[in-house]
Write a protein that holds these residues in place. Structure first.
Motif, mmCIF file in Angstrom:
data_model
loop_
_atom_site.group_PDB
_atom_site.id
_atom_site.type_symbol
_atom_site.label_atom_id
_atom_site.label_comp_id
_atom_site.label_asym_id
_atom_site.label_seq_id
_atom_site.Cartn_x
_atom_site.Cartn_y
_atom_site.Cartn_z
ATOM 1 N N GLY A 1 2.702 -8.043 -9.604
ATOM 2 C CA GLY A 1 4.077 -8.250 -9.183
ATOM 3 C C GLY A 1 4.935 -7.018 -9.340
ATOM 4 O O GLY A 1 4.532 -6.033 -9.968
ATOM 5 N N TRP A 2 6.107 -7.108 -8.749
ATOM 6 C CA TRP A 2 7.112 -6.053 -8.838
ATOM 7 C C TRP A 2 8.349 -6.598 -9.550
ATOM 8 O O TRP A 2 8.794 -7.722 -9.269
ATOM 9 C CB TRP A 2 7.505 -5.557 -7.455
ATOM 10 N N TYR A 3 8.867 -5.774 -10.444
ATOM 11 C CA TYR A 3 10.093 -6.069 -11.166
ATOM 12 C C TYR A 3 10.981 -4.851 -11.049
ATOM 13 O O TYR A 3 10.517 -3.764 -10.724
ATOM 14 C CB TYR A 3 9.792 -6.386 -12.633
ATOM 15 N N ARG A 4 12.269 -5.004 -11.315
ATOM 16 C CA ARG A 4 13.167 -3.855 -11.261
ATOM 17 C C ARG A 4 14.207 -3.946 -12.364
ATOM 18 O O ARG A 4 14.543 -5.033 -12.830
ATOM 19 C CB ARG A 4 13.836 -3.745 -9.894
ATOM 20 N N GLN A 5 14.696 -2.782 -12.742
ATOM 21 C CA GLN A 5 15.721 -2.711 -13.771
ATOM 22 C C GLN A 5 16.742 -1.671 -13.378
ATOM 23 O O GLN A 5 16.420 -0.487 -13.263
ATOM 24 C CB GLN A 5 15.111 -2.378 -15.132
ATOM 25 N N ALA A 6 17.959 -2.124 -13.181
ATOM 26 C CA ALA A 6 19.070 -1.229 -12.875
ATOM 27 C C ALA A 6 19.734 -0.811 -14.184
ATOM 28 O O ALA A 6 19.628 -1.530 -15.189
ATOM 29 C CB ALA A 6 20.065 -1.934 -11.955
ATOM 30 N N PRO A 7 20.430 0.312 -14.198
ATOM 31 C CA PRO A 7 21.092 0.774 -15.425
ATOM 32 C C PRO A 7 22.037 -0.293 -15.988
ATOM 33 O O PRO A 7 22.846 -0.863 -15.260
ATOM 34 C CB PRO A 7 21.867 2.008 -14.964
ATOM 35 N N GLY A 8 21.890 -0.576 -17.271
ATOM 36 C CA GLY A 8 22.756 -1.539 -17.933
ATOM 37 C C GLY A 8 22.414 -2.988 -17.674
ATOM 38 O O GLY A 8 23.127 -3.888 -18.123
ATOM 39 N N LYS A 9 21.314 -3.228 -16.959
ATOM 40 C CA LYS A 9 20.923 -4.603 -16.645
ATOM 41 C C LYS A 9 19.519 -4.886 -17.163
ATOM 42 O O LYS A 9 18.754 -3.983 -17.460
ATOM 43 C CB LYS A 9 20.980 -4.846 -15.134
ATOM 44 N N GLN A 10 19.209 -6.178 -17.255
ATOM 45 C CA GLN A 10 17.876 -6.575 -17.683
ATOM 46 C C GLN A 10 16.877 -6.435 -16.541
ATOM 47 O O GLN A 10 17.248 -6.462 -15.361
ATOM 48 C CB GLN A 10 17.907 -8.029 -18.178
ATOM 49 N N ARG A 11 15.621 -6.294 -16.920
ATOM 50 C CA ARG A 11 14.560 -6.255 -15.913
ATOM 51 C C ARG A 11 14.489 -7.616 -15.233
ATOM 52 O O ARG A 11 14.559 -8.654 -15.899
ATOM 53 C CB ARG A 11 13.226 -5.919 -16.566
ATOM 54 N N GLU A 12 14.329 -7.598 -13.915
ATOM 55 C CA GLU A 12 14.304 -8.850 -13.171
ATOM 56 C C GLU A 12 13.134 -8.876 -12.197
ATOM 57 O O GLU A 12 12.661 -7.835 -11.732
ATOM 58 C CB GLU A 12 15.608 -9.054 -12.381
ATOM 59 N N LEU A 13 12.702 -10.091 -11.912
ATOM 60 C CA LEU A 13 11.622 -10.289 -10.953
ATOM 61 C C LEU A 13 12.077 -9.896 -9.556
ATOM 62 O O LEU A 13 13.203 -10.218 -9.146
ATOM 63 C CB LEU A 13 11.201 -11.760 -10.957
ATOM 64 N N VAL A 14 11.191 -9.214 -8.828
ATOM 65 C CA VAL A 14 11.426 -8.947 -7.414
ATOM 66 C C VAL A 14 10.484 -9.822 -6.581
ATOM 67 O O VAL A 14 10.932 -10.587 -5.734
ATOM 68 C CB VAL A 14 11.202 -7.466 -7.076
ATOM 69 N N ALA A 15 9.190 -9.681 -6.825
ATOM 70 C CA ALA A 15 8.206 -10.447 -6.070
ATOM 71 C C ALA A 15 6.874 -10.435 -6.811
ATOM 72 O O ALA A 15 6.560 -9.467 -7.497
ATOM 73 C CB ALA A 15 8.024 -9.880 -4.665
ATOM 74 N N ALA B 1 17.307 0.807 -8.403
ATOM 75 C CA ALA B 1 16.749 0.452 -9.700
ATOM 76 C C ALA B 1 15.453 1.203 -9.926
ATOM 77 O O ALA B 1 14.912 1.841 -9.002
ATOM 78 C CB ALA B 1 16.491 -1.052 -9.789
ATOM 79 N N LEU B 2 14.955 1.094 -11.138
ATOM 80 C CA LEU B 2 13.601 1.548 -11.456
ATOM 81 C C LEU B 2 12.681 0.358 -11.209
ATOM 82 O O LEU B 2 12.885 -0.707 -11.797
ATOM 83 C CB LEU B 2 13.528 2.008 -12.898
ATOM 84 N N TYR B 3 11.732 0.541 -10.325
ATOM 85 C CA TYR B 3 10.841 -0.548 -9.928
ATOM 86 C C TYR B 3 9.520 -0.433 -10.688
ATOM 87 O O TYR B 3 8.857 0.610 -10.638
ATOM 88 C CB TYR B 3 10.586 -0.512 -8.424
ATOM 89 N N TYR B 4 9.170 -1.515 -11.360
ATOM 90 C CA TYR B 4 7.947 -1.568 -12.150
ATOM 91 C C TYR B 4 6.944 -2.524 -11.506
ATOM 92 O O TYR B 4 7.317 -3.574 -10.976
ATOM 93 C CB TYR B 4 8.231 -2.090 -13.560
ATOM 94 N N CYS B 5 5.695 -2.171 -11.637
ATOM 95 C CA CYS B 5 4.618 -3.040 -11.201
ATOM 96 C C CYS B 5 3.900 -3.570 -12.433
ATOM 97 O O CYS B 5 3.793 -2.861 -13.447
ATOM 98 C CB CYS B 5 3.641 -2.258 -10.335
ATOM 99 N N ASN B 6 3.432 -4.807 -12.355
ATOM 100 C CA ASN B 6 2.568 -5.282 -13.423
ATOM 101 C C ASN B 6 1.363 -6.016 -12.867
ATOM 102 O O ASN B 6 1.348 -6.464 -11.725
ATOM 103 C CB ASN B 6 3.319 -6.123 -14.466
ATOM 104 N N ALA B 7 0.337 -6.056 -13.696
ATOM 105 C CA ALA B 7 -0.891 -6.774 -13.385
ATOM 106 C C ALA B 7 -1.123 -7.744 -14.532
ATOM 107 O O ALA B 7 -1.069 -7.357 -15.694
ATOM 108 C CB ALA B 7 -2.062 -5.808 -13.242
ATOM 109 N N ARG B 8 -1.381 -8.994 -14.179
ATOM 110 C CA ARG B 8 -1.395 -10.027 -15.209
ATOM 111 C C ARG B 8 -2.683 -10.840 -15.174
ATOM 112 O O ARG B 8 -3.136 -11.278 -14.109
ATOM 113 C CB ARG B 8 -0.195 -10.959 -14.996
ATOM 114 N N SER B 9 -3.283 -11.013 -16.358
ATOM 115 C CA SER B 9 -4.386 -11.949 -16.513
ATOM 116 C C SER B 9 -3.887 -13.085 -17.398
ATOM 117 O O SER B 9 -2.717 -13.111 -17.778
ATOM 118 C CB SER B 9 -5.593 -11.256 -17.138
ATOM 119 N N TYR B 10 -4.761 -14.011 -17.747
ATOM 120 C CA TYR B 10 -4.330 -15.094 -18.635
ATOM 121 C C TYR B 10 -4.038 -14.571 -20.035
ATOM 122 O O TYR B 10 -3.292 -15.197 -20.791
ATOM 123 C CB TYR B 10 -5.399 -16.184 -18.685
#
Length: 118
Positions: free
Chosen positions: A38-52, A94-103
């Motif tokens: 998935g992709w998440y993003r974090q703008a300055p002064g804000k919490q990281r949020e889900l994008v997709a 924002a700064l866009y982060y990617c993550n990879a998730r297993s169980y």
């Protein structure tokens, strides 16, 4: 261990488009355990949020703020996920982060900056 590397960020004018890529690498056993990316993003002064997010079976989920403008897709053979971003707005900056998730684990990349000028 799994490494996650994002690319494709940059500076674009409002209304423009960008395509982000995220590649996961590591041991075969760990990569095969990843069931969603998935992709998440974090703008300055804000919490990281889900994008997709997208599952291995290609089920997708989007934040309301990007529905109809962003499209997430994945190439399971390449362990890569993409984020096509259209009709970009300054509030997408924002700064866009990617993550990879297993169980068991969640792996994060270092992020790629997206800046949308008005």
């Amino acid at each position: 261990q799994v490494q996650v590397v994002e690319s494709g960020g940059g500076l674009v004018q409002a209304g423009g488009s960008l395509r982000l890529s995220c590649a996961a690498s590591g041991s075969i056993s760990r990569l095969s355990s990843i069931n969603a990316m998935g992709w998440y993003r974090q703008a300055p002064g804000k919490q990281r949020e889900l994008v997709a997010t997208i599952t291995r079976g290609s089920t997708t989920n989007y934040a309301d703020s990007v529905k109809g403008r962003f499209t997430i897709s994945r190439d399971n053979a390449r362990n890569t996920v993409y984020l096509e971003m259209n009709s970009l707005k300054p509030e997408d900056t924002a700064l866009y982060y990617c993550n990879a998730r297993s169980y068991t684990y969640t792996y994060w990349g270092q992020g790629t900056q997206v800046t949308v000028s008005s």
